[in-house]
Motif scaffolding. Structure first.
Motif, PDB file in Angstrom:
ATOM      1  N   ALA A 115      -2.591 130.920 -81.532  1.00 12.96           N
ATOM      2  CA  ALA A 115      -3.882 131.128 -82.198  1.00 12.96           C
ATOM      3  C   ALA A 115      -3.777 132.172 -83.301  1.00 12.96           C
ATOM      4  O   ALA A 115      -4.449 132.077 -84.329  1.00 12.96           O
ATOM      5  N   ALA A 116      -2.898 133.176 -83.116  1.00  9.71           N
ATOM      6  CA  ALA A 116      -2.721 134.217 -84.124  1.00  9.71           C
ATOM      7  C   ALA A 116      -1.871 133.748 -85.293  1.00  9.71           C
ATOM      8  O   ALA A 116      -1.882 134.376 -86.348  1.00  9.71           O
ATOM      9  N   GLY A 117      -1.117 132.646 -85.107  1.00  4.31           N
ATOM     10  CA  GLY A 117      -0.271 132.137 -86.178  1.00  4.31           C
ATOM     11  C   GLY A 117       1.185 132.478 -86.036  1.00  4.31           C
ATOM     12  O   GLY A 117       1.999 132.151 -86.924  1.00  4.31           O
ATOM     13  N   ALA A 118       1.587 133.127 -84.928  1.00  2.00           N
ATOM     14  CA  ALA A 118       2.990 133.477 -84.723  1.00  2.00           C
ATOM     15  C   ALA A 118       3.815 132.277 -84.284  1.00  2.00           C
ATOM     16  O   ALA A 118       5.038 132.258 -84.459  1.00  2.00           O
ATOM     17  N   LEU A 119       3.187 131.262 -83.682  1.00  2.00           N
ATOM     18  CA  LEU A 119       3.858 130.034 -83.256  1.00  2.00           C
ATOM     19  C   LEU A 119       3.046 128.849 -83.756  1.00  2.00           C
ATOM     20  O   LEU A 119       1.818 128.927 -83.877  1.00  2.00           O
ATOM     21  N   ASP A 120       3.735 127.745 -84.038  1.00  2.00           N
ATOM     22  CA  ASP A 120       2.989 126.527 -84.330  1.00  2.00           C
ATOM     23  C   ASP A 120       2.693 125.790 -83.033  1.00  2.00           C
ATOM     24  O   ASP A 120       3.210 126.151 -81.966  1.00  2.00           O
ATOM     25  N   LEU A 121       1.858 124.759 -83.109  1.00  2.00           N
ATOM     26  CA  LEU A 121       1.442 124.056 -81.898  1.00  2.00           C
ATOM     27  C   LEU A 121       2.626 123.436 -81.158  1.00  2.00           C
ATOM     28  O   LEU A 121       2.762 123.647 -79.939  1.00  2.00           O
ATOM     29  N   PRO A 122       3.519 122.692 -81.807  1.00  2.00           N
ATOM     30  CA  PRO A 122       4.644 122.113 -81.069  1.00  2.00           C
ATOM     31  C   PRO A 122       5.517 123.173 -80.408  1.00  2.00           C
ATOM     32  O   PRO A 122       5.933 123.014 -79.249  1.00  2.00           O
ATOM     33  N   GLY A 123       5.793 124.273 -81.122  1.00  2.00           N
ATOM     34  CA  GLY A 123       6.629 125.316 -80.538  1.00  2.00           C
ATOM     35  C   GLY A 123       5.993 125.940 -79.317  1.00  2.00           C
ATOM     36  O   GLY A 123       6.661 126.181 -78.304  1.00  2.00           O
ATOM     37  N   ALA A 124       4.691 126.223 -79.388  1.00  2.00           N
ATOM     38  CA  ALA A 124       3.994 126.821 -78.253  1.00  2.00           C
ATOM     39  C   ALA A 124       3.996 125.891 -77.049  1.00  2.00           C
ATOM     40  O   ALA A 124       4.232 126.321 -75.910  1.00  2.00           O
ATOM     41  N   LEU A 125       3.762 124.600 -77.267  1.00  2.00           N
ATOM     42  CA  LEU A 125       3.726 123.647 -76.152  1.00  2.00           C
ATOM     43  C   LEU A 125       5.093 123.478 -75.517  1.00  2.00           C
ATOM     44  O   LEU A 125       5.211 123.382 -74.283  1.00  2.00           O
ATOM     45  N   ARG A 126       6.132 123.447 -76.332  1.00  2.00           N
ATOM     46  CA  ARG A 126       7.484 123.289 -75.771  1.00  2.00           C
ATOM     47  C   ARG A 126       7.899 124.525 -74.978  1.00  2.00           C
ATOM     48  O   ARG A 126       8.570 124.411 -73.937  1.00  2.00           O
ATOM     49  N   LEU A 127       7.503 125.703 -75.461  1.00  5.01           N
ATOM     50  CA  LEU A 127       7.777 126.918 -74.688  1.00  5.01           C
ATOM     51  C   LEU A 127       7.054 126.882 -73.347  1.00  5.01           C
ATOM     52  O   LEU A 127       7.631 127.222 -72.307  1.00  5.01           O
ATOM     53  N   ALA A 128       5.796 126.477 -73.359  1.00  4.99           N
ATOM     54  CA  ALA A 128       5.017 126.419 -72.122  1.00  4.99           C
ATOM     55  C   ALA A 128       5.595 125.386 -71.166  1.00  4.99           C
ATOM     56  O   ALA A 128       5.647 125.609 -69.949  1.00  4.99           O
TER      57      ALA A 128
END
Length: 730
Positions: A115-128
């Motif tokens: 949400a802050a812009g440090a990760l994009d959506l695909p990167g955040a989902l793959r990390l999770a």
């Protein structure tokens, strides 16, 4: 902070706070998926990302029934929660919230970084997804417990029981998570419980953020190197790994490895946010769990925050977001309505309650419908249905319509008064096809052609009275009623809609609509006519026409509540003109009764009758409160005098009412009348009207009779009120 308390946003910033796992529930996200296009778009994109590396579907999991859901699996749960949180943050941003800072508790830090812009959506989902898959290996490592003590006390207890546990989270000055060996954690909880100190073992057998997860830290760090592609996001992200601001470009694989293993420094992160000036906190997640910790952290610094949730377990999700948006708007965190943002409307702005005159409920319904239609996007044939029959007029009422987004096809309207909480009042949606599918009772909304003014003018030859101050004249022919408006009324879409409902209510002698189907607006000049086609019991089709006969507003079909079924005014039967008998006052029995009993009955009668005229509950008409302070003015005073004359044959003075008579005073007057005139009986019945008819010479004569007894100052005041009533008799 109480929801109704004012919040001073001066110097205050807003932080989005993303919760960790544990607050999920079956069905979360479904309502928003159905009603909010932006949420649907984010979750659909997330589904595509996750499908590429898993054997399950995010959308299927959100829709899964009990017994089919896989949310108990951390590999499914964690990316699902992160996807929902990112969708919620996007929705809040779309509605005008510009958060200053972002923080996440444990797993929530991944969503906060996105949400802050440090990760994009695909990167955040793959990390999770990776984090959840590794957490499968953590099952059986131990237990986690929440203790109602400071971290120093928790550390002492851990040492006293062998040291096989760790501080897992600093949640607040007096709330600490511990995790580790199951026997150690359970023994600590047992001791504190025995000392009547709050302590609870959390569900599951994972020792979160403890030494038990150390073997997974290196594995997660190594695997995340290809997934974490951090970006600079300015000084927006506060980390619960360090408790301090985190440069987005440093949210790398090593950081996420520490996020898995290191204790959650939530209390320290909140301290940082307070130093940055944050005073408003919005918890982003399926159910609020961090509110108490946020409040306690702020209280330790002598600060009273505004803490708001987004969703609540089992509650209508769109309504939950609406309530939060309203409070953010009041706090100054969301800018005033505009474009596709929240629509706000002060429907009635009187400082004090006043009586609902004829047409007031229909006018308010028009304002509600107009607010809903202004928020509905795109414009076009629409339906508005009322979810509540509550009459919020005559209070000062605030109305909130769901903010519209591109492609939105449903709008919810909520309202509240100073004396009520939020109430879901109505729902608006685009009409689909000629029959407005999905809305029973709508009927074919386009079954008849728009009216022809010339034909109607020639055919409607029987004159009739339509009780509305905007009406110049009216005529009818069977079910058709053609109303000619006074010049200058009904200019603009909102005014046309209000006018259409007021006139329809007057023609049907109805109270307020329950549904409006097939609402369409058209170009044209100022409103000059309203055509009402009565379409069965309590139903009508209404068209507003300009002077050239062009339709400027059309309501394909409206359904109405009758006045006899309309809220508080129906709570008291109209006894005007009743003779003694069943359901009527027995005047002979009253004369024979003792003074106290007679006064009690008469006081209750005055209270009930006044409440009916004021369109309010009898509990809001105290026996010893002056009636003029409750809203009884010259208009209502004349109606009350009619009813007294019809039932008792007695005369009361409107002047006495305006000078502060109470229900108990009137009851005493009536008691004296009854005992002084033993043969007095009910006078000839006087027809009851809901408001003063300024065109009725008898009404004007009665009013002028009372003016003779008033001082010049009181005459000015009375005429001023009368002018206000004439202008707002709607």
């Amino acid at each position: 902070m109480a929801a109704d308390a004012p919040h001073d946003p001066a110097g205050g910033r807003t932080a989005l706070v993303f919760s960790g796992q544990g607050n999920q529930w079956l069905g979360m996200g479904r309502d928003l998926m159905a009603r909010e296009p932006s949420v649907r778009a984010v979750l659909q994109e997330a589904d595509e990302v996750l499908r590429a590396g898993t054997d399950w579907s995010l959308l299927d999991e959100l829709a899964a029934a009990e017994g089919e859901s896989r949310l108990a699996d951390p590999a499914v749960l964690q990316p699902t929660l992160v996807a929902l949180q990112i969708a919620l943050a996007r929705l809040l941003a779309e509605r005008g919230l510009r958060a200053d800072h972002f923080v996440g508790h444990s797993l929530g830090e991944i969503a906060a970084a996105a949400a802050a812009g440090a990760l994009d959506l695909p990167g955040a989902l793959r990390l999770a997804r990776l984090r959840g898959e590794l957490m499968r290996k953590a099952v059986g490592t131990g237990r986690t417990a929440l203790l109602g003590v400071a971290a120093e006390q928790a550390e002492a207890l851990i040492a006293a029981y062998g040291g096989a546990a760790d501080i897992a989270a600093w949640n607040a000055p007096g709330a600490t998570l511990v995790a580790g060996d199951a026997g150690t954690v359970e023994a600590i909880v047992a001791e504190l419980t025995g000392r009547e100190v709050f302590a609870r073992v959390l569900r599951g057998d994972i020792a979160f953020h403890s030494r038990c997860l150390e073997p997974l830290r290196a594995e997660f760090t190594e695997a995340a190197r290809e997934l974490a592609r951090p970006r600079d996001c300015g000084e927006r992200l506060v980390s619960t790994v360090t408790g301090a601001l985190l440069d987005g470009s440093r949210a790398d694989a090593a950081h996420w490895g520490a996020n898995l293993r290191a204790p959650v420094r939530f209390a320290q992160a909140v301290d940082t946010l307070l130093e940055l000036g944050c005073r408003t906190f919005v918890e982003v997640g399926p159910h609020p769990t961090l509110g108490p910790s946020l409040t306690d952290c702020c209280a330790a610094r002598g600060i009273t925050p505004l803490v708001l949730p987004t969703l609540r377990r089992g509650s209508a999700e769109q309504e939950s977001v609406l309530r939060t948006l309203w409070e953010l708007r009041r706090a100054g965190a969301v800018p005033p309505a505009g474009g596709h943002r929240v629509r706000f409307l002060a429907a009635v702005t009187d400082a004090a309650p006043r009586p609902a005159l004829r047409g007031r409920a229909a006018q308010f319904a028009g304002q509600v419908a107009a607010a809903a239609l202004s928020a509905l996007d795109p414009a076009g044939p629409a339906t508005v249905t009322w979810d509540s029959a509550d009459d919020l007029v005559p209070e000062a009422t605030s109305v909130l319509a769901t903010p519209a987004a591109p492609g939105a096809d449903t709008v919810a309207v909520h309202a509240r008064t100073p004396h009520t909480g939020w109430l879901r009042l109505a729902t608006a949606c685009r009409a689909f096809g000629d029959h407005d599918a999905g809305h029973p009772g709508a009927g074919p909304v386009c079954a008849s052609p728009l009216p022809d003014l010339a034909e109607l003018t020639a055919r409607c030859a029987v004159h009739r009275y339509v009780a509305d101050t905007a009406v110049e004249s009216a005529a009818e022919d069977g079910d058709d009623v053609l109303v000619r408006l006074r010049p200058g009324t009904g200019t603009g879409p909102r005014a046309r809609l209000e006018l259409a409902l007021r006139v329809t209510a007057a023609v049907l002698d109805a109270h307020a609509p329950t549904a409006l189907h097939g609402i369409t607006g058209h170009d044209g000049g100022p409103a000059a006519y309203v055509h009402v086609l009565r379409d069965g019991e309590g139903a009508a089709r209404t068209t507003v026409l300009d002077a050239d006969g062009r339709a400027v507003l059309h309501i394909g079909r409206s359904l109405w509540r009758s006045r006899t079924a309309a809220g508080p005014e129906a709570a008291v039967p109209d006894r005007t003109g009743e003779a003694a008998g069943a359901g009527a006052l027995d005047l002979a029995a009253l004369r024979a009764a003792g003074t106290d009993s007679r006064l009690a009955v008469l006081t209750e009668w005055v209270r009930e009758t006044s409440a009916a005229l004021l369109r309010t509950g009898v509990d809001r008409v105290p026996a010893l409160k002056p009636l003029n302070r409750l809203g009884v003015d010259s208009v209502i005073g004349l109606e009350l005098r009619r009813r007294v004359a019809a039932v008792f044959g007695a005369e009361i003075s409107v002047v006495r009412l305006l000078r502060g008579a109470t229900p108990a005073d009137l009851a005493a007057d009536l008691s004296d009348w009854l005992t002084a005139e033993p043969d007095a009986g009910p006078a000839t019945a006087v027809p009851t009207r809901a408001a003063l008819d300024l065109d009725d010479p008898a009404d004007v004569e009665r009013l002028l009779d009372d003016l003779d007894a008033l001082s010049p100052e009181e005459v000015d005041s009375l005429l001023g009120r009368l002018t206000d009533d004439a202008a707002s008799e709607i």
